[in-house]
Design a protein around this motif. Structure first.
Motif, PDB file in Angstrom:
ATOM      1  N   GLN A 202      42.281 -28.821  -3.325  1.00  0.00           N
ATOM      2  CA  GLN A 202      42.705 -29.170  -4.671  1.00  0.00           C
ATOM      3  C   GLN A 202      43.978 -30.005  -4.631  1.00  0.00           C
ATOM      4  O   GLN A 202      44.773 -29.929  -3.679  1.00  0.00           O
ATOM      5  CB  GLN A 202      42.932 -27.928  -5.517  1.00  0.00           C
ATOM      6  N   ALA A 203      44.134 -30.832  -5.651  1.00  0.00           N
ATOM      7  CA  ALA A 203      45.375 -31.582  -5.822  1.00  0.00           C
ATOM      8  C   ALA A 203      46.405 -30.658  -6.455  1.00  0.00           C
ATOM      9  O   ALA A 203      46.061 -29.727  -7.193  1.00  0.00           O
ATOM     10  CB  ALA A 203      45.137 -32.794  -6.711  1.00  0.00           C
ATOM     11  N   THR A 204      47.667 -30.917  -6.162  1.00  0.00           N
ATOM     12  CA  THR A 204      48.730 -30.066  -6.703  1.00  0.00           C
ATOM     13  C   THR A 204      49.256 -30.580  -8.037  1.00  0.00           C
ATOM     14  O   THR A 204      50.040 -29.888  -8.697  1.00  0.00           O
ATOM     15  CB  THR A 204      49.897 -29.991  -5.711  1.00  0.00           C
ATOM     16  N   GLY A 205      48.841 -31.783  -8.417  1.00  0.00           N
ATOM     17  CA  GLY A 205      49.350 -32.368  -9.648  1.00  0.00           C
ATOM     18  C   GLY A 205      50.538 -33.281  -9.431  1.00  0.00           C
ATOM     19  O   GLY A 205      51.036 -33.895 -10.383  1.00  0.00           O
ATOM     20  N   VAL A 206      51.002 -33.395  -8.191  1.00  0.00           N
ATOM     21  CA  VAL A 206      52.143 -34.251  -7.873  1.00  0.00           C
ATOM     22  C   VAL A 206      51.643 -35.643  -7.487  1.00  0.00           C
ATOM     23  O   VAL A 206      50.758 -35.772  -6.635  1.00  0.00           O
ATOM     24  CB  VAL A 206      52.968 -33.648  -6.716  1.00  0.00           C
TER      25      VAL A 206
ATOM     26  N   VAL B 262      42.015 -30.047   7.028  1.00  0.00           N
ATOM     27  CA  VAL B 262      43.325 -30.537   6.608  1.00  0.00           C
ATOM     28  C   VAL B 262      43.817 -29.572   5.533  1.00  0.00           C
ATOM     29  O   VAL B 262      43.301 -29.556   4.418  1.00  0.00           O
ATOM     30  CB  VAL B 262      43.228 -31.972   6.048  1.00  0.00           C
ATOM     31  N   THR B 263      44.778 -28.755   5.876  1.00  0.00           N
ATOM     32  CA  THR B 263      45.216 -27.705   4.951  1.00  0.00           C
ATOM     33  C   THR B 263      46.322 -28.169   4.020  1.00  0.00           C
ATOM     34  O   THR B 263      46.599 -27.505   3.013  1.00  0.00           O
ATOM     35  CB  THR B 263      45.693 -26.467   5.729  1.00  0.00           C
ATOM     36  N   SER B 264      46.965 -29.301   4.334  1.00  0.00           N
ATOM     37  CA  SER B 264      48.027 -29.790   3.458  1.00  0.00           C
ATOM     38  C   SER B 264      48.331 -31.247   3.762  1.00  0.00           C
ATOM     39  O   SER B 264      48.281 -31.669   4.920  1.00  0.00           O
ATOM     40  CB  SER B 264      49.301 -28.944   3.633  1.00  0.00           C
ATOM     41  N   ILE B 265      48.607 -32.011   2.712  1.00  0.00           N
ATOM     42  CA  ILE B 265      49.166 -33.359   2.846  1.00  0.00           C
ATOM     43  C   ILE B 265      50.439 -33.356   2.004  1.00  0.00           C
ATOM     44  O   ILE B 265      50.394 -33.128   0.792  1.00  0.00           O
ATOM     45  CB  ILE B 265      48.195 -34.445   2.355  1.00  0.00           C
ATOM     46  N   ALA B 266      51.572 -33.552   2.659  1.00  0.00           N
ATOM     47  CA  ALA B 266      52.861 -33.461   1.980  1.00  0.00           C
ATOM     48  C   ALA B 266      53.651 -34.749   2.170  1.00  0.00           C
ATOM     49  O   ALA B 266      53.515 -35.432   3.186  1.00  0.00           O
ATOM     50  CB  ALA B 266      53.657 -32.270   2.499  1.00  0.00           C
ATOM     51  N   GLU B 267      54.490 -35.048   1.186  1.00  0.00           N
ATOM     52  CA  GLU B 267      55.342 -36.233   1.224  1.00  0.00           C
ATOM     53  C   GLU B 267      56.796 -35.806   1.386  1.00  0.00           C
ATOM     54  O   GLU B 267      57.251 -34.857   0.739  1.00  0.00           O
ATOM     55  CB  GLU B 267      55.180 -37.047  -0.059  1.00  0.00           C
ATOM     56  N   VAL B 268      57.508 -36.494   2.268  1.00  0.00           N
ATOM     57  CA  VAL B 268      58.947 -36.288   2.404  1.00  0.00           C
ATOM     58  C   VAL B 268      59.623 -37.220   1.406  1.00  0.00           C
ATOM     59  O   VAL B 268      59.479 -38.439   1.482  1.00  0.00           O
ATOM     60  CB  VAL B 268      59.428 -36.591   3.831  1.00  0.00           C
TER      61      VAL B 268
ATOM     62  N   MET C 198      60.572 -32.010   0.154  1.00  0.00           N
ATOM     63  CA  MET C 198      59.166 -32.313   0.379  1.00  0.00           C
ATOM     64  C   MET C 198      58.370 -31.908  -0.853  1.00  0.00           C
ATOM     65  O   MET C 198      58.765 -31.002  -1.596  1.00  0.00           O
ATOM     66  CB  MET C 198      58.623 -31.561   1.602  1.00  0.00           C
ATOM     67  N   GLN C 199      57.256 -32.587  -1.077  1.00  0.00           N
ATOM     68  CA  GLN C 199      56.349 -32.197  -2.147  1.00  0.00           C
ATOM     69  C   GLN C 199      54.916 -32.282  -1.633  1.00  0.00           C
ATOM     70  O   GLN C 199      54.532 -33.244  -0.978  1.00  0.00           O
ATOM     71  CB  GLN C 199      56.540 -33.068  -3.390  1.00  0.00           C
ATOM     72  N   GLU C 200      54.148 -31.229  -1.931  1.00  0.00           N
ATOM     73  CA  GLU C 200      52.760 -31.164  -1.470  1.00  0.00           C
ATOM     74  C   GLU C 200      51.869 -31.922  -2.441  1.00  0.00           C
ATOM     75  O   GLU C 200      51.985 -31.777  -3.659  1.00  0.00           O
ATOM     76  CB  GLU C 200      52.322 -29.711  -1.357  1.00  0.00           C
ATOM     77  N   ILE C 201      50.967 -32.743  -1.897  1.00  0.00           N
ATOM     78  CA  ILE C 201      50.082 -33.569  -2.717  1.00  0.00           C
ATOM     79  C   ILE C 201      48.687 -32.937  -2.798  1.00  0.00           C
ATOM     80  O   ILE C 201      48.090 -32.846  -3.870  1.00  0.00           O
ATOM     81  CB  ILE C 201      49.998 -34.988  -2.141  1.00  0.00           C
TER      82      ILE C 201
END
Length: 472
Positions: free
Chosen positions: A442-446, A404-410, A420-423
């Motif tokens: 790693q977490a992005t801090g969002v 899983v290379t990215s989990i992003a929120e719309v 969008m912001q990457e989590i």
């Protein structure tokens, strides 16, 4: 020689061999064990003999089809069927003067049984649990994927007609057809394995067959964490989002693990909900008791009777679903899927082919445009921003491992741009000496905005999960 031979009457043994029929029939059915690997470890010492055996196998298969009632075989125990076939094969081997020892005879019997009741040379590959994909490029070229790495196998079909017979056996079992007028076909095997076929004139050098094998082991999120596809904190966020009915798009390239992830996430859907799945070839393994499965249908010989995914999505809305699961979104059905997500079917999920979460959103825009509706770009993007809340991006790395290379929120629409912001993300740092991909999650801090929505469903997540200074 084979034209003078009849399986109904055993031939006379060669004069030089005293009582040859006594030794061969002593091979009892239970003692015959087919090899676990379909190909010998060493190349055949005599290619001419191998070619002769392949010709003999095809000829014998035709004779056995005429000689034996296949429908009656289905009712007999496997060992009894093997015993009957052993006797007939032994007669044939003697008549054809094929030089086979006891193990080679046992292997030959197994191959004949595979031709009669299975899919011929494909059968051992389908039984091999280490193989994930089977790729056939014409009757003389077979590749498999093991551990994310492609490797050739010396598995061969006698000729193109032999391969076409196996293909027709596969597609006809699910009511489909493939020929020059319909050279492309999606199908599935009885165990759920997904099959794609392209024959001439589309397949320039012969039939192309891709088989994505059905995994008998259901991979849940905990197992995906064990194999390094994601970290426990990421899995917990995904599980909480599914429970809280966060509408999700699972994005990735071919073979990146989209269907596996969709199956794993479905485990967190309440058993009180009614689910409807829509696919081209049914392969989802949802883990709820109340699941209605629907599958598209290609046109018939007259070009009529086609049922598209869009037709099924529209119909699903009339079947009182709590959630709709779209196996693969790739066309005009995207509009109807977004409509469903916007009209009381939150928590619905779909997969899409794209390389990044942003690309997934762009592809959704393009697919909605394919519906031919009089909608502006702004209204299309508004539909997407209101319907999709999360995008899970998967990728197959160069070493064959899926992550899983990215989990992003719309987060909504700002002007005419979807925000969008990457989590979470996977950061690749290099490649090891053995070719293994090196990196870390790693977490992005969002902090995702849907945390408030999770709280209304009684789900709270520690703030430390989203702290980039703390390792996942």
């Amino acid at each position: 020689m084979s034209g003078r031979f009849s399986l109904r009457r055993a031939p006379s043994p060669p004069p030089a061999t005293p009582e040859p029929t006594v030794a061969m029939p002593q091979v009892t059915a239970p003692s015959i064990v087919p090899p676990a690997v379909p190909v010998p470890a060493e190349p055949a010492a005599n290619p001419l003999l191998s070619s002769k055996l392949l010709d003999a196998k095809v000829r014998l298969h035709r004779k056995l089809i005429e000689e034996i009632n296949l429908s009656a075989l289905d009712k007999l125990p496997e060992e009894e069927v093997r015993g009957q076939v052993l006797g007939l094969v032994t007669q044939y081997v003697l008549a054809e003067r094929l030089a086979l020892n006891q193990q080679e005879l046992a292997d030959f019997v197994s191959e004949i049984l595979d031709e009669m009741t299975g899919l011929g040379p494909l059968e051992p590959l389908l039984k091999d649990p280490s193989i994930a994909d089977i790729l056939i490029n014409g009757h003389e070229c077979v590749y498999v994927e093991r551990g994310g790495v492609l490797e050739p196998l010396p598995v061969r079909f006698k000729d193109e007609q032999h391969l076409l017979r196996i293909i027709n056996k596969i597609v006809s079992a699910v009511g489909r057809r493939v020929d020059e007028s319909h050279p492309l076909c999606d199908a599935r095997l009885p165990d759920g394995s997904r099959v794609n076929v392209a024959v001439r004139p589309i397949g320039v050098d012969g039939p192309l067959v891709s088989i994505r094998k059905f995994s008998k082991k259901k991979l849940d999120l905990s197992r995906l964490v064990e194999v390094g596809a994601l970290r426990p904190q990421m899995a917990e966020v995904l599980a909480a989002a599914v429970k809280a009915r966060i509408s999700t798009i699972i994005s990735g390239g071919t073979g990146s693990g989209k269907t596996t992830m969709l199956n794993a996430l479905s485990a967190f859907i309440s058993e009180k909900e009614r689910l409807l799945t829509i696919e081209d070839a049914a392969e989802l393994q949802l883990q709820q008791p109340h699941v209605g499965r629907m599958e598209t249908r290609p046109p018939n010989v007259e070009g009529k009777g086609e049922i598209r995914q869009r037709d099924l999505v529209k119909n699903a809305l009339r079947m009182r679903p709590d959630r709709i699961i779209l196996g693969e979104c790739r066309g005009e059905e995207a509009f109807d899927m977004l409509q469903a997500m916007n009209t009381g079917h939150e928590g619905s999920m779909a997969t899409i082919h794209a390389n990044t979460p942003r690309d997934a959103i762009t592809r959704l825009e393009q697919m909605i445009g394919m519906a031919g509706l009089p909608m502006t770009v702004a209204s299309i993007r508004g539909q997407i921003a209101n319907a999709v809340q999360m995008v899970v991006q998967l990728s197959r790395q160069s070493d064959g491992k899926r992550k899983v290379t990215s989990i992003a929120e719309v987060t909504g629409l700002e002007g005419d741009i979807i925000q969008m912001q990457e989590i979470f993300k996977f950061v690749r740092t290099g490649t090891g000496p053995d070719g293994a991909v090196e990196g870390h999650f790693q977490a992005t801090g969002v902090r995702p905005r849907f945390l408030a929505e999770l709280a209304t469903h009684g789900v709270t997540l520690p703030g430390a999960y989203f702290d980039p200074s703390k390792p996942l």
